[in-house]
Design an enzyme around this catalytic site. Structure first.
Site, mmCIF file in Angstrom:
data_model
loop_
_atom_site.group_PDB
_atom_site.id
_atom_site.type_symbol
_atom_site.label_atom_id
_atom_site.label_comp_id
_atom_site.label_asym_id
_atom_site.label_seq_id
_atom_site.Cartn_x
_atom_site.Cartn_y
_atom_site.Cartn_z
ATOM 1 N N CYS A 264 0.790 -1.243 0.000
ATOM 2 C CA CYS A 264 0.000 0.000 0.000
ATOM 3 C C CYS A 264 0.815 1.283 0.000
ATOM 4 C CB CYS A 264 -0.966 -0.017 1.173
ATOM 5 S SG CYS A 264 -2.218 -1.285 0.976
HETATM 6 P P1 NAD Z 1 -4.493 -8.855 -4.038
HETATM 7 O O1 NAD Z 1 -3.615 -8.685 -5.211
HETATM 8 O O2 NAD Z 1 -4.027 -9.596 -2.824
HETATM 9 O O3 NAD Z 1 -5.869 -9.536 -4.499
HETATM 10 C C1 NAD Z 1 -6.545 -9.207 -5.663
HETATM 11 C C2 NAD Z 1 -7.374 -10.397 -6.094
HETATM 12 O O4 NAD Z 1 -8.134 -10.033 -7.259
HETATM 13 C C3 NAD Z 1 -6.553 -11.631 -6.518
HETATM 14 O O5 NAD Z 1 -7.027 -12.764 -5.813
HETATM 15 C C4 NAD Z 1 -6.803 -11.763 -8.023
HETATM 16 O O6 NAD Z 1 -6.790 -13.105 -8.484
HETATM 17 C C5 NAD Z 1 -8.185 -11.156 -8.134
HETATM 18 N N1 NAD Z 1 -8.535 -10.700 -9.492
HETATM 19 C C6 NAD Z 1 -7.725 -10.176 -10.445
HETATM 20 N N2 NAD Z 1 -8.448 -9.864 -11.542
HETATM 21 C C7 NAD Z 1 -9.733 -10.203 -11.271
HETATM 22 C C8 NAD Z 1 -10.948 -10.098 -11.983
HETATM 23 N N3 NAD Z 1 -10.991 -9.574 -13.216
HETATM 24 N N4 NAD Z 1 -12.090 -10.551 -11.404
HETATM 25 C C9 NAD Z 1 -12.057 -11.066 -10.152
HETATM 26 N N5 NAD Z 1 -10.942 -11.183 -9.416
HETATM 27 C C10 NAD Z 1 -9.795 -10.744 -9.970
HETATM 28 O O7 NAD Z 1 -4.928 -7.371 -3.616
HETATM 29 P P2 NAD Z 1 -5.166 -6.773 -2.140
HETATM 30 O O8 NAD Z 1 -3.891 -6.610 -1.393
HETATM 31 O O9 NAD Z 1 -6.311 -7.468 -1.494
HETATM 32 O O10 NAD Z 1 -5.619 -5.285 -2.537
HETATM 33 C C11 NAD Z 1 -6.840 -5.040 -3.192
HETATM 34 C C12 NAD Z 1 -7.083 -3.530 -3.172
HETATM 35 O O11 NAD Z 1 -7.251 -3.087 -1.815
HETATM 36 C C13 NAD Z 1 -5.934 -2.700 -3.742
HETATM 37 O O12 NAD Z 1 -6.467 -1.581 -4.389
HETATM 38 C C14 NAD Z 1 -5.171 -2.271 -2.502
HETATM 39 O O13 NAD Z 1 -4.465 -1.077 -2.691
HETATM 40 C C15 NAD Z 1 -6.307 -2.060 -1.511
HETATM 41 N N6 NAD Z 1 -5.928 -2.210 -0.109
HETATM 42 C C16 NAD Z 1 -5.066 -3.198 0.269
HETATM 43 C C17 NAD Z 1 -4.731 -3.327 1.619
HETATM 44 C C18 NAD Z 1 -3.764 -4.390 2.066
HETATM 45 O O14 NAD Z 1 -3.329 -4.303 3.222
HETATM 46 N N7 NAD Z 1 -3.418 -5.357 1.224
HETATM 47 C C19 NAD Z 1 -5.283 -2.460 2.577
HETATM 48 C C20 NAD Z 1 -6.187 -1.486 2.159
HETATM 49 C C21 NAD Z 1 -6.508 -1.369 0.811
#
Ligand code: NAD
Length: 427
Positions: A264
């Site tokens: 992040c």
């Molecule tokens: P991640 O990469 O761990 O997970 C994303 C998921 O989306 C994956 O499982 C992937 O297979 C799936 N995906 C990809 N394309 C897809 C599609 N077309 N349809 C359905 N699924 C699909 O991401 P994350 O860390 O969970 O982060 C997600 C969002 O949340 C980002 O914008 C991030 O900045 C935000 N965020 C993350 C955190 C954190 O601590 N990781 C905290 C707050 C906000």
């Protein structure tokens, strides 16, 4: 309420499990079949404290997973977009995954008669929900905002404490274009004791970026003060502990060290820089926050060179690999630039992490990974401490297996012992 969660990574899986715990019926959607199978069998695709208990409790009952958008949208009243928003090669936000998920949701919505709300939970730069997601959904569904609602609900959870943070947030922000969809999103959180800030979508998007950028700024500020203190022989931890007692500043995120990593802070600060530049504003402070952060890991290797001289052929143990404690996530971990710099200087790297060895192996296949700190330290000329896992605070006898007892601590973790050459990064 019936909820679909698009993307089952850190945010999606935790949100899905917690919404189920709050009594909602949840369908997860992902393109990754392995993750779908794991969730359906009650196994979390990522490590998070408390997550496996929630999945075991709700999988096959209130929680299921599928790759079928149409079915998930048909069976639910509201969909959360939780897919990744990585940086592109210039550091700007890459919205291609959000766009793909929005298009799939639009296609699914076309086949549904009832009102449905689409909520962006992914971190996206201001204007994305209104100017990117909404037009894609309208185009693919053939519908307008009379037929569906659109909202932005940023996520503030910390990895490692994600389940706790979701259930005990310090803020919930709901940005919507109209009151009806905002009310629906807000109602999902009625089981959680927390004030809900209601805004428009672009304000909600900006709150997330301002929040993360401020925390990153606190860290880079503390690192800069630490770097100056180090040169002057001042204990920066004493300095910042006194500074943090000022109620206007607060005691958190003032620990100097190897800098911030994770999925992040680095990408979000860079994305806000990119958005600012796009509208013609040069964000001087945010540029510096990134520059200071990128310098910290390299300062560790410089300190190491001061002690060991040429690193060619020297064995350096790196403990540990994840970007922070209690997670297996290595994204933007400060260990990555350190390992790269060590390898570029011809050092041999031995590494250990309680959870992240396998993830790091995908990036650096050619280094040695061990199952314990002692094994990684055996015969090493030096050790670099990169992450503050509790189990490393008590490391002591483990260092006896090293060839030379030089330790560069990037996290202010260890208490210096007299038979160890202990070098603090900023202290
Ligand atoms: P991640 O990469 O761990 O997970 C994303 C998921 O989306 C994956 O499982 C992937 O297979 C799936 N995906 C990809 N394309 C897809 C599609 N077309 N349809 C359905 N699924 C699909 O991401 P994350 O860390 O969970 O982060 C997600 C969002 O949340 C980002 O914008 C991030 O900045 C935000 N965020 C993350 C955190 C954190 O601590 N990781 C905290 C707050 C906000």
């Amino acid at each position: 309420m019936r909820i679909s969660v698009i993307g089952t990574g850190y945010v999606g899986t935790v949100s899905a499990a917690c919404f189920a715990e709050l009594g909602h019926e949840v369908v997860c959607v992902d393109i990754d079949r392995a993750k779908i199978n794991q969730i359906n069998s009650g196994v979390p695709p990522i490590y998070e404290e408390g997550l496996s208990e929630l999945l075991r409790k709700h999988a096959g009952k209130r929680l299921s997973a599928t790759s079928d958008y149409d079915n998930a949208v048909k069976r639910t009243d509201i969909s959360f977009i939780c897919v990744g928003t990585p940086s592109d090669s210039s550091g700007n936000i890459d919205l291609s995954i959000v766009k793909a998920a929005s298009a799939s949701l639009g296609e699914a919505l076309k086949k549904k008669k009832d009102y449905h709300v689409i909520v962006v939970k992914s971190t996206v730069v201001p204007e994305t929900t209104e100017k990117v997601v909404l037009p894609i959904i309208e185009r693919h569904s053939g519908k307008t905002t009379k037929d569906f609602g659109i909202a932005m609900n940023p996520e503030f959870l910390r990895e490692g404490k994600a389940v706790h943070d979701f259930m005990h947030p310090d803020k919930i922000v709901v940005g919507s274009l109209d009151t009806k969809s905002g009310d629906i999103v807000a109602s999902l959180y009625s089981g959680i004791e927390c004030e809900i800030t209601r805004t428009n979508p672009r304000t909600a998007e900006m709150i997330k970026y301002a929040n993360n950028s401020f925390l990153a700024t606190k860290i880079s500020f503390s690192n800069e003060i630490g770097n100056i203190c180090k040169e002057l022989g001042i204990n920066t931890y004493q300095v910042m502990s006194a500074v943090g007692r000022d109620f206007r500043i607060g005691p958190h995120f003032l620990n100097a060290g190897a800098g911030f990593g994770g999925s992040c802070f680095p990408k979000d600060v860079k994305a806000l820089i990119g958005k600012a530049k796009e509208i013609g504003y040069e964000p001087l402070l945010l540029n510096s926050v990134i520059a200071v952060n990128e310098g910290q890991p390299l300062r560790m290797v410089k300190l190491l060179k001061n002690k060991l001289g040429n690193l060619k052929g020297k064995k350096v143990a790196v403990l540990v690999l994840a970007f922070k404690n209690d997670t297996d996530d290595i994204r933007e971990s400060r260990s990555i630039p350190v390992i790269k710099e060590l390898l570029d200087n011809g050092a041999k790297v031995s590494a250990y992490d309680p959870m992240a060895n396998e993830n790091m192996r995908k990036l650096f296949g050619g280094i040695e990974y061990y199952k314990s700190a002692t094994d990684a330290l055996r015969g090493a000329d030096a050790c670099l401490i990169m992450t503050e896992w509790d189990e490393f605070k008590s490391l002591d006898k483990e260092f006896e297996v090293m060839k030379q007892n030089i330790i560069i601590d990037g996290r202010h973790m260890l208490t210096p012992k007299k038979d160890i050459e202990y070098v603090g990064l900023c202290w």
